[in-house]
Write a protein that holds these residues in place. Structure first.
Motif, PDB file in Angstrom:
ATOM      1  N   GLY A 144      28.524  80.865 -34.607  1.00  0.00           N
ATOM      2  CA  GLY A 144      29.463  79.830 -35.031  1.00  0.00           C
ATOM      3  C   GLY A 144      30.144  79.086 -33.893  1.00  0.00           C
ATOM      4  O   GLY A 144      30.934  78.181 -34.136  1.00  0.00           O
ATOM      5  N   LEU A 145      29.836  79.456 -32.650  1.00  0.00           N
ATOM      6  CA  LEU A 145      30.460  78.763 -31.513  1.00  0.00           C
ATOM      7  C   LEU A 145      29.995  77.315 -31.410  1.00  0.00           C
ATOM      8  O   LEU A 145      30.753  76.445 -30.991  1.00  0.00           O
ATOM      9  CB  LEU A 145      30.165  79.498 -30.209  1.00  0.00           C
ATOM     10  CG  LEU A 145      30.869  80.839 -30.053  1.00  0.00           C
ATOM     11  CD1 LEU A 145      30.390  81.541 -28.792  1.00  0.00           C
ATOM     12  CD2 LEU A 145      32.380  80.646 -30.019  1.00  0.00           C
ATOM     13  N   VAL A 146      28.747  77.076 -31.759  1.00  0.00           N
ATOM     14  CA  VAL A 146      28.196  75.727 -31.782  1.00  0.00           C
ATOM     15  C   VAL A 146      27.582  75.552 -33.161  1.00  0.00           C
ATOM     16  O   VAL A 146      26.776  76.368 -33.582  1.00  0.00           O
ATOM     17  CB  VAL A 146      27.113  75.532 -30.698  1.00  0.00           C
ATOM     18  CG1 VAL A 146      26.543  74.125 -30.753  1.00  0.00           C
ATOM     19  CG2 VAL A 146      27.647  75.852 -29.320  1.00  0.00           C
ATOM     20  N   THR A 147      27.981  74.502 -33.868  1.00  0.00           N
ATOM     21  CA  THR A 147      27.437  74.267 -35.197  1.00  0.00           C
ATOM     22  C   THR A 147      26.550  73.030 -35.208  1.00  0.00           C
ATOM     23  O   THR A 147      26.659  72.159 -34.338  1.00  0.00           O
ATOM     24  CB  THR A 147      28.557  74.077 -36.239  1.00  0.00           C
ATOM     25  OG1 THR A 147      29.285  72.894 -35.911  1.00  0.00           O
ATOM     26  CG2 THR A 147      29.470  75.289 -36.299  1.00  0.00           C
ATOM     27  N   ARG A 148      25.711  72.971 -36.200  1.00  0.00           N
ATOM     28  CA  ARG A 148      24.822  71.815 -36.346  1.00  0.00           C
ATOM     29  C   ARG A 148      25.626  70.510 -36.440  1.00  0.00           C
ATOM     30  O   ARG A 148      25.309  69.548 -35.744  1.00  0.00           O
ATOM     31  CB  ARG A 148      23.937  72.028 -37.575  1.00  0.00           C
ATOM     32  CG  ARG A 148      22.893  70.957 -37.766  1.00  0.00           C
ATOM     33  CD  ARG A 148      22.041  71.300 -38.973  1.00  0.00           C
ATOM     34  NE  ARG A 148      20.814  70.529 -38.948  1.00  0.00           N
ATOM     35  CZ  ARG A 148      20.238  70.035 -40.021  1.00  0.00           C
ATOM     36  NH1 ARG A 148      20.759  70.251 -41.214  1.00  0.00           N
ATOM     37  NH2 ARG A 148      19.133  69.340 -39.926  1.00  0.00           N
ATOM     38  N   PRO A 149      26.659  70.444 -37.289  1.00  0.00           N
ATOM     39  CA  PRO A 149      27.431  69.200 -37.328  1.00  0.00           C
ATOM     40  C   PRO A 149      28.046  68.824 -35.972  1.00  0.00           C
ATOM     41  O   PRO A 149      28.082  67.648 -35.616  1.00  0.00           O
ATOM     42  CB  PRO A 149      28.513  69.475 -38.375  1.00  0.00           C
ATOM     43  CG  PRO A 149      27.908  70.513 -39.276  1.00  0.00           C
ATOM     44  CD  PRO A 149      27.086  71.379 -38.354  1.00  0.00           C
TER      45      PRO A 149
END
Length: 176
Positions: A144-149
């Motif tokens: 969850g540190l980097v998300t697609r959005p």
């Protein structure tokens, strides 16, 4: 916006709300003209550009935006990345950029190369559902540190820089 996927529409809304607050962002189902899971930079770019150009031709459009997630393979390793294309409806200015990349788990790559979409493969592997409509593979694999959005929003912001500062980019081919 050349998609109805909320994981793609929302980041475009977020970026345009800051850069062009007078514009309303609407998702639209437009074909990419490439397979559901593009392989390689060229095919992925073609899908993003096709979506952006088709969205730019819709009634009332000021911009058309296409976001296309792709997979590339180098020395047997798969990499997830995306291409963002933005087309200004008035003059056809085409702006493109790529996202950061994420290594694909080795167990997923053969299925993707056989024609399955990465999101579905990752749903099977991780026991998730509709990963691509939320945090995406990148969100799942980074805790969850980097998300697609977030990845899409960053790449779209970078792609739009020449439109925000045209004097700095004058004389640059626009890729029509």
């Amino acid at each position: 916006m050349g998609s109805l996927n909320p994981g793609k529409v929302q980041p475009v809304r977020d970026v345009f709300a800051v850069l062009y607050p007078e514009l309303e962002v609407r998702g639209a189902a437009v074909p990419s003209g490439v397979p559901d899971q593009p392989i390689g930079v060229g095919e992925t770019r073609r899908g993003a550009v096709n979506r952006a150009r088709r969205a730019a031709r819709l009634d009332g459009a000021t911009w058309g935006v296409g976001l296309e997630g792709g997979v590339r393979v180098e020395r047997g390793q798969g990499w997830l990345f995306g291409v963002v294309a933005a087309v200004r409806a008035g003059d056809g200015l085409l702006l493109c950029t790529r996202t950061a990349e994420l290594p694909i788990p080795p167990a997923a790559l053969p299925r993707v190369l056989a024609g399955e979409e990465l999101g579905r493969v990752m749903d099977d592997i991780l026991g998730t559902r509709d990963l691509k409509r939320g945090v995406g593979t990148v969100g799942a694999l980074t805790g969850g540190l980097v998300t697609r959005p977030a990845v899409w929003a960053q790449a779209l912001s970078l792609a739009l820089a020449p439109a925000l500062h045209p004097a700095l980019y004058s004389g640059q081919p626009n890729g029509r």
